[in-house]
Design a protein around this motif. Sequence first.
Motif, PDB file in Angstrom:
ATOM      1  N   TRP A  49      53.058  48.755  43.435  1.00  0.00           N
ATOM      2  CA  TRP A  49      51.595  48.609  43.375  1.00  0.00           C
ATOM      3  C   TRP A  49      51.007  49.488  42.278  1.00  0.00           C
ATOM      4  O   TRP A  49      50.190  49.039  41.466  1.00  0.00           O
ATOM      5  CB  TRP A  49      51.031  48.966  44.741  1.00  0.00           C
ATOM      6  CG  TRP A  49      49.543  48.993  44.861  1.00  0.00           C
ATOM      7  CD1 TRP A  49      48.634  48.332  44.075  1.00  0.00           C
ATOM      8  CD2 TRP A  49      48.776  49.710  45.827  1.00  0.00           C
ATOM      9  NE1 TRP A  49      47.349  48.594  44.502  1.00  0.00           N
ATOM     10  CE2 TRP A  49      47.400  49.437  45.580  1.00  0.00           C
ATOM     11  CE3 TRP A  49      49.108  50.547  46.883  1.00  0.00           C
ATOM     12  CZ2 TRP A  49      46.387  49.984  46.345  1.00  0.00           C
ATOM     13  CZ3 TRP A  49      48.090  51.085  47.652  1.00  0.00           C
ATOM     14  CH2 TRP A  49      46.740  50.810  47.392  1.00  0.00           C
ATOM     15  N   ALA A  50      51.421  50.752  42.245  1.00  0.00           N
ATOM     16  CA  ALA A  50      50.859  51.691  41.272  1.00  0.00           C
ATOM     17  C   ALA A  50      51.184  51.277  39.840  1.00  0.00           C
ATOM     18  O   ALA A  50      50.369  51.478  38.928  1.00  0.00           O
ATOM     19  CB  ALA A  50      51.385  53.099  41.554  1.00  0.00           C
ATOM     20  N   PRO A  54      47.377  49.804  38.594  1.00  0.00           N
ATOM     21  CA  PRO A  54      47.004  51.216  38.747  1.00  0.00           C
ATOM     22  C   PRO A  54      45.521  51.419  39.038  1.00  0.00           C
ATOM     23  O   PRO A  54      45.153  52.357  39.748  1.00  0.00           O
ATOM     24  CB  PRO A  54      47.389  51.835  37.400  1.00  0.00           C
ATOM     25  CG  PRO A  54      47.436  50.688  36.437  1.00  0.00           C
ATOM     26  CD  PRO A  54      47.884  49.513  37.237  1.00  0.00           C
ATOM     27  N   HIS A  55      44.652  50.559  38.495  1.00  0.00           N
ATOM     28  CA  HIS A  55      43.217  50.728  38.741  1.00  0.00           C
ATOM     29  C   HIS A  55      42.879  50.446  40.202  1.00  0.00           C
ATOM     30  O   HIS A  55      42.054  51.139  40.800  1.00  0.00           O
ATOM     31  CB  HIS A  55      42.415  49.814  37.815  1.00  0.00           C
ATOM     32  CG  HIS A  55      42.677  50.054  36.363  1.00  0.00           C
ATOM     33  ND1 HIS A  55      43.252  51.226  35.888  1.00  0.00           N
ATOM     34  CD2 HIS A  55      42.459  49.265  35.260  1.00  0.00           C
ATOM     35  CE1 HIS A  55      43.362  51.160  34.572  1.00  0.00           C
ATOM     36  NE2 HIS A  55      42.900  49.986  34.168  1.00  0.00           N
ATOM     37  N   ALA A 152      32.889  50.888  35.653  1.00  0.00           N
ATOM     38  CA  ALA A 152      33.748  51.017  34.471  1.00  0.00           C
ATOM     39  C   ALA A 152      34.417  49.681  34.163  1.00  0.00           C
ATOM     40  O   ALA A 152      34.742  48.916  35.063  1.00  0.00           O
ATOM     41  CB  ALA A 152      34.798  52.096  34.704  1.00  0.00           C
ATOM     42  N   PRO A 153      34.634  49.356  32.877  1.00  0.00           N
ATOM     43  CA  PRO A 153      35.307  48.102  32.518  1.00  0.00           C
ATOM     44  C   PRO A 153      36.698  48.014  33.145  1.00  0.00           C
ATOM     45  O   PRO A 153      37.558  48.855  32.905  1.00  0.00           O
ATOM     46  CB  PRO A 153      35.386  48.179  30.985  1.00  0.00           C
ATOM     47  CG  PRO A 153      34.296  49.123  30.583  1.00  0.00           C
ATOM     48  CD  PRO A 153      34.211  50.134  31.692  1.00  0.00           C
ATOM     49  N   GLY A 154      36.893  46.999  33.971  1.00  0.00           N
ATOM     50  CA  GLY A 154      38.189  46.807  34.613  1.00  0.00           C
ATOM     51  C   GLY A 154      38.535  47.866  35.636  1.00  0.00           C
ATOM     52  O   GLY A 154      39.680  47.942  36.073  1.00  0.00           O
ATOM     53  N   GLY A 155      37.569  48.699  36.003  1.00  0.00           N
ATOM     54  CA  GLY A 155      37.855  49.776  36.944  1.00  0.00           C
ATOM     55  C   GLY A 155      38.756  50.843  36.366  1.00  0.00           C
ATOM     56  O   GLY A 155      39.421  51.572  37.114  1.00  0.00           O
ATOM     57  N   ASP A 156      38.785  50.956  35.053  1.00  0.00           N
ATOM     58  CA  ASP A 156      39.669  51.896  34.361  1.00  0.00           C
ATOM     59  C   ASP A 156      39.123  53.322  34.477  1.00  0.00           C
ATOM     60  O   ASP A 156      38.010  53.609  34.014  1.00  0.00           O
ATOM     61  CB  ASP A 156      39.780  51.501  32.895  1.00  0.00           C
ATOM     62  CG  ASP A 156      40.814  52.324  32.149  1.00  0.00           C
ATOM     63  OD1 ASP A 156      41.358  53.285  32.739  1.00  0.00           O
ATOM     64  OD2 ASP A 156      41.061  52.007  30.968  1.00  0.00           O
ATOM     65  N   PRO A 157      39.872  54.254  35.084  1.00  0.00           N
ATOM     66  CA  PRO A 157      39.388  55.639  35.196  1.00  0.00           C
ATOM     67  C   PRO A 157      39.107  56.288  33.847  1.00  0.00           C
ATOM     68  O   PRO A 157      38.238  57.170  33.751  1.00  0.00           O
ATOM     69  CB  PRO A 157      40.528  56.343  35.929  1.00  0.00           C
ATOM     70  CG  PRO A 157      41.237  55.266  36.673  1.00  0.00           C
ATOM     71  CD  PRO A 157      41.138  54.051  35.798  1.00  0.00           C
TER      72      PRO A 157
END
Length: 310
Positions: A49-50, A54-55, A152-157
């Motif tokens: 999964w990670a 990852p997001h 955030a775009p794509g849930g990107d940290p």
Amino acid sequence: MPDPGSFRQRPYDLVKEFTIALVAAALLTVGLAAVFSSPNEKPVTLARWARAAPHDFTATSVAELGGTSGTAEYGPPYTTTAGAEQKIGPVSLQRAAGVTIPINTARDFVLRPLTDAPEPPAVSAGLAAWRTAPIPRQRQWAAAYADALDKAPGGDPSQVPPGDYGPVPVLTARLLELAKTGALDGELLATGQFYQTDYTKPLLFLGDGSYLEDQARARHLAGDQWGMMNETGNYPGQPWLWLYTLWYQVEPFSSSGNADALVWGLMALLTLGFVLVPFIPGVRSIPRWTRVYRLVWRDYYRSRGTGRQP
């Protein structure tokens, strides 16, 4: 007594017969397995999964920290969330059973694995800051970071702007690293016993994210898709679940917040009715009225003529 030598005899090669039968059965088994067998899917683990999403993993970790995930708000047998219990009428079976598998999602899914693993200085400082902060402050940090991830775009940290998130970004980033190496799978299985066979925590963590559901839907296994897949190495596998899962697709169960309890109650009632079939007048006589048994045992009744069953 007749002389055995007086009977007609012919040679019989038992080894040859066995070899032919073995080869034929092996070829038939391999051929049918290749055509009709279920796909041998790789296990869905926290590490998989990670690496693949990852997001989604990070967003789920934030929800576990903030106590807003599905597990954190499920109620018994995992948590004491008020008002989360499902009911059959006025009776809450969840509340009656109580919390039998206590889970604190922040502690069990995030903080304890980070503590048990070797900690970089930034992570140690983040853990200390989290533990000394009041619970409302912890939830404020987690909620703020969760909102930032949503925007955030794509849930990107890496695309999250600076903000008052406390140690949440540091803790979740480190947890993602542990998960990618496979260490988190082992941490959540560690229960102090020699044989680690309790997969409750990894499965709950996986279920809180969207990755596991996405995998199921891609294989037509979601509740509204009516797909089915046999388990590898387990009998009878999943087909026996069809009657149980059927009710989730129809009203009033499909739109009810008490669906789990209602379906459980209905299945318990149906099972009781099935057990009591021999004692229910009328129902127990259906085989005798329909005479289906004569079709099943037709060879026996054919050999006895057309007489009725004694």
